[in-house]
Design a protein around this motif. Structure first.
Motif, PDB file in Angstrom:
ATOM      1  N   TYR A 103      38.741  55.616  61.746  1.00 11.45           N
ATOM      2  CA  TYR A 103      39.045  57.016  62.023  1.00 11.45           C
ATOM      3  C   TYR A 103      40.097  57.549  61.060  1.00 11.45           C
ATOM      4  N   ILE A 104      41.158  56.744  60.841  1.00  7.99           N
ATOM      5  CA  ILE A 104      42.250  57.182  59.968  1.00  7.99           C
ATOM      6  C   ILE A 104      41.742  57.357  58.532  1.00  7.99           C
ATOM      7  N   LEU A 105      41.008  56.333  58.041  1.00 10.46           N
ATOM      8  CA  LEU A 105      40.525  56.395  56.659  1.00 10.46           C
ATOM      9  C   LEU A 105      39.596  57.575  56.439  1.00 10.46           C
ATOM     10  N   PRO A 134      54.513  51.633  47.298  1.00 10.22           N
ATOM     11  CA  PRO A 134      55.230  51.106  46.128  1.00 10.22           C
ATOM     12  C   PRO A 134      54.299  50.384  45.145  1.00 10.22           C
ATOM     13  N   GLY A 135      53.249  49.783  45.620  1.00  7.59           N
ATOM     14  CA  GLY A 135      52.363  49.046  44.716  1.00  7.59           C
ATOM     15  C   GLY A 135      51.333  49.921  44.024  1.00  7.59           C
ATOM     16  N   LYS A 136      50.873  50.966  44.703  1.00  9.69           N
ATOM     17  CA  LYS A 136      49.731  51.721  44.168  1.00  9.69           C
ATOM     18  C   LYS A 136      49.588  53.054  44.896  1.00  9.69           C
ATOM     19  N   VAL A 137      49.024  54.035  44.163  1.00  9.27           N
ATOM     20  CA  VAL A 137      48.682  55.312  44.803  1.00  9.27           C
ATOM     21  C   VAL A 137      47.170  55.289  45.059  1.00  9.27           C
ATOM     22  N   TYR A 138      46.790  55.420  46.316  1.00  7.94           N
ATOM     23  CA  TYR A 138      45.363  55.346  46.671  1.00  7.94           C
ATOM     24  C   TYR A 138      44.797  56.748  46.867  1.00  7.94           C
ATOM     25  N   ASP A 139      43.607  56.963  46.270  1.00  3.71           N
ATOM     26  CA  ASP A 139      42.878  58.208  46.522  1.00  3.71           C
ATOM     27  C   ASP A 139      41.656  57.840  47.371  1.00  3.71           C
ATOM     28  N   PRO A 140      41.680  58.105  48.673  1.00  5.41           N
ATOM     29  CA  PRO A 140      40.586  57.645  49.547  1.00  5.41           C
ATOM     30  C   PRO A 140      39.243  58.272  49.216  1.00  5.41           C
ATOM     31  N   ALA A 141      39.271  59.369  48.401  1.00  5.03           N
ATOM     32  CA  ALA A 141      37.997  59.980  48.015  1.00  5.03           C
ATOM     33  C   ALA A 141      37.348  59.191  46.880  1.00  5.03           C
ATOM     34  N   ASP A 142      38.110  58.260  46.273  1.00  2.59           N
ATOM     35  CA  ASP A 142      37.582  57.420  45.199  1.00  2.59           C
ATOM     36  C   ASP A 142      36.992  56.155  45.825  1.00  2.59           C
ATOM     37  N   PRO A 143      35.704  55.868  45.548  1.00  2.00           N
ATOM     38  CA  PRO A 143      35.041  54.740  46.233  1.00  2.00           C
ATOM     39  C   PRO A 143      35.751  53.399  46.043  1.00  2.00           C
ATOM     40  N   ILE A 144      36.295  53.161  44.839  1.00  2.00           N
ATOM     41  CA  ILE A 144      36.958  51.871  44.597  1.00  2.00           C
ATOM     42  C   ILE A 144      38.256  51.783  45.392  1.00  2.00           C
ATOM     43  N   LEU A 204      38.902  53.401  48.096  1.00  2.00           N
ATOM     44  CA  LEU A 204      38.549  53.337  49.517  1.00  2.00           C
ATOM     45  C   LEU A 204      38.258  51.890  49.913  1.00  2.00           C
ATOM     46  N   GLN A 205      37.505  51.199  49.033  1.00  2.00           N
ATOM     47  CA  GLN A 205      37.179  49.812  49.330  1.00  2.00           C
ATOM     48  C   GLN A 205      38.438  48.953  49.403  1.00  2.00           C
ATOM     49  N   GLN A 206      39.391  49.215  48.478  1.00  2.00           N
ATOM     50  CA  GLN A 206      40.652  48.464  48.502  1.00  2.00           C
ATOM     51  C   GLN A 206      41.434  48.741  49.779  1.00  2.00           C
TER      52      GLN A 206
END
Ligand SMILES: [Zn+2]
Length: 506
Positions: A102-104, A117-127, A129-131
């Motif tokens: 639900y959150i994702l 701190p390790g990484k900026v995630y873009d959940p709209a990016d498939p890779i 999202l998988q991470q």
């Protein structure tokens, strides 16, 4: 480095279970440390993060028990944020997969970034999202291990006789003994807990009467028959401790909502407690035998919890409304309600079961009153039926006489064949219709209104009696009621505006 989009960034701080374990071992204050680290990171990356951060102070399991997180999700869903700054991805969830899903999806649909701190995630990016999914999955498995260790610790404490539940039962206070073990000490309400057992052991005293007495005496608690039963079933009163009797399970529904329900745990523990008993074994058993006797009666007839089952239907589509129970861990209390079955084509807001049962019993009461008024004014449905039957019979006799005259006219040559056939056909059809109505009337057995009023009042009284099992209420209702149409024009704030239409059986 990634060029971050402009917009609002907020920081969300929450301890993990592992952090809590470390803090208990005398380590630093986690949230303050995380805030300093994340602020430094934001300055380095030129992220315009808003201050103060959203700090979660409670360690709630579900989303509903984490108020700051709810605020955060509201902002995400309203597309107010460009990104959320967190110490680690798993801070966004609390260890269950349904919740993560639900959150994702909320972050994904609103393109809200997750800055760690390790990484900026873009959940709209498939890779990415998988991470994120993997990160959350591993946090979840780690979580399972921590939960298991905590549970094993608790199991051992219970086997040692410690009382580890969150709240002491009525009549006890939570204390620590000389060795520092968690246990219970009787307080000034112990005598009332004992009385509740004595009253319950006596089958002549109803459970509603017992809850009424406790209420009248000002005994702390919201007393109703159900809560008295919970008290009586508690083995703490005979000096025992129990654990694992109920566990929480997560159930997925339509991929977006999370529902928790209680189920029996696999290994309930019952052990001799360190605390003194308030009642002896004989009294505890006698009271519980009485409860079991009542239950087995209810279960034999049908394990129904909803007196309106199969009767209450959506006014728009006719589907039966579904019984549901709120999760006490999310709403703070356990209440029953009815909701529309999941359906794409039709929907209708839910309403508390008690509200509906109240409305139904009120409507039956006013219907009973109308019947009584009709009885007093001398209205008799049997007499009305007889009058209609006589009317139909005489109409048939008149029509038959007309047919005879028609035949005479034709035979005497006063009418040609085509005209005779046409008029004869019309008259025969009319007579057939009236005979069918006469057969219908012969089937009807109208009850005198005073008898109807009495039956309505019986149902009404049963609906209002907490000691009548819901299955019996349901059977009584079905005997007289065909269906109840339900409509709810709830206002925007969720206050139900319920309208019901009761269709009686003929
Ligand atoms: Zn419907």
């Amino acid at each position: 480095m990634l060029e971050l989009p402009v917009g609002r960034y907020v920081m969300y701080l929450r301890k993990s279970r592992a952090d809590e374990e470390r803090e208990r071992n005398g380590e630093f204050e986690t949230l303050g440390k995380h805030e300093r680290e994340l602020s430094a990171m934001c300055r380095r990356m030129a992220v315009p993060v808003e201050m103060p951060p959203l700090r979660e102070l409670v360690s709630g399991e579900s989303i509903a028990a984490r108020p700051r997180f709810q605020e955060l999700m509201e902002m995400v869903q309203a597309r107010e944020l460009a990104g959320v700054v967190v110490h680690a991805v798993d801070r966004l969830g609390r260890g269950d997969m349904m919740e993560y899903g639900y959150i994702l999806s909320a972050f994904q649909f609103t393109r809200t970034l997750i800055v760690t701190p390790g990484k900026v995630y873009d959940p709209a990016d498939p890779i990415d999202l998988q991470q994120l999914q993997l990160q959350m999955f591993f946090a979840n498995t780690e979580m399972t291990g921590i939960k298991r260790r905590m549970r094993e610790g608790k199991d051992q404490a219970v086997r040692d006789g410690q009382f580890i539940a969150a709240h002491a039962p009525l009549g006890y206070d939570k204390v620590r003994d000389a060795r520092g073990m968690k246990t219970l000490a009787p307080n000034e309400w112990a005598a009332w807990a004992r009385r509740a057992f004595e009253w319950t052991a006596d089958p002549a005293t109803s459970m509603s009467e017992i809850s009424r007495r406790l209420k009248a005496a000002g005994v702390p608690g919201q007393w109703d028959p159900q809560r008295v039963k919970v008290l009586i079933r508690n083995p703490a009163y005979k000096g025992m401790v129990s654990w694992n009797v109920r566990v929480t399970k997560i159930k997925g529904r339509d991929g977006m909502t999370i529902e928790k329900c209680h189920a029996k745990g696999d290994e309930p523990i019952l052990a001799d407690g360190l605390h003194p008993a308030i009642v002896d074994d004989e009294l505890w058993d006698a009271a519980n035998r009485r409860l079991k006797a009542g239950e087995s009666h209810a279960k034999r007839s049908a394990p129904l919890r909803n007196p309106l089952a199969g009767i209450l239907r959506c006014a728009k589509c006719g589907r039966a409304m579904v019984y549901a129970k709120s999760d006490p861990r999310r709403t703070g209390r356990c209440y029953e309600y009815v909701r529309h079955p999941l359906n794409r084509a039709c929907t209708c807001p839910p309403a508390p079961l008690s509200l509906l049962v109240g409305l139904v019993s009120e409507s039956l009461e006013s219907a009973a009153l109308e019947c009584e008024v009709a009885a007093e004014s001398g209205e008799d449905p049997a007499k009305a039926l007889e009058t209609e039957r006589e009317g139909v019979e005489s109409a048939i006799a008149k029509a038959s006489a007309k047919v005879e005259r028609l035949v005479e006219l034709y035979v005497s040559g006063g009418m040609d064949a085509p005209e005779y056939v046409e008029r004869r056909r019309d008259m025969d059809a009319r007579i057939a219709e009236m005979r069918a109505r006469l057969d219908e009337l012969a089937q009807e057995r109208p009850e005198p209104p005073e008898a109807v009023a009495m039956r309505l009042k019986d149902i009404m009284r049963a609906l209002r009696d907490d000691d009548v099992p819901p299955s019996d209420k349901n059977a009584l209702l079905r005997a007289m009621v065909e269906r109840i149409d339900y409509a709810n024009d709830a206002d925007g704030r969720g206050n139900p505006q319920v309208a019901i239409t009761i269709h009686m059986r003929r």
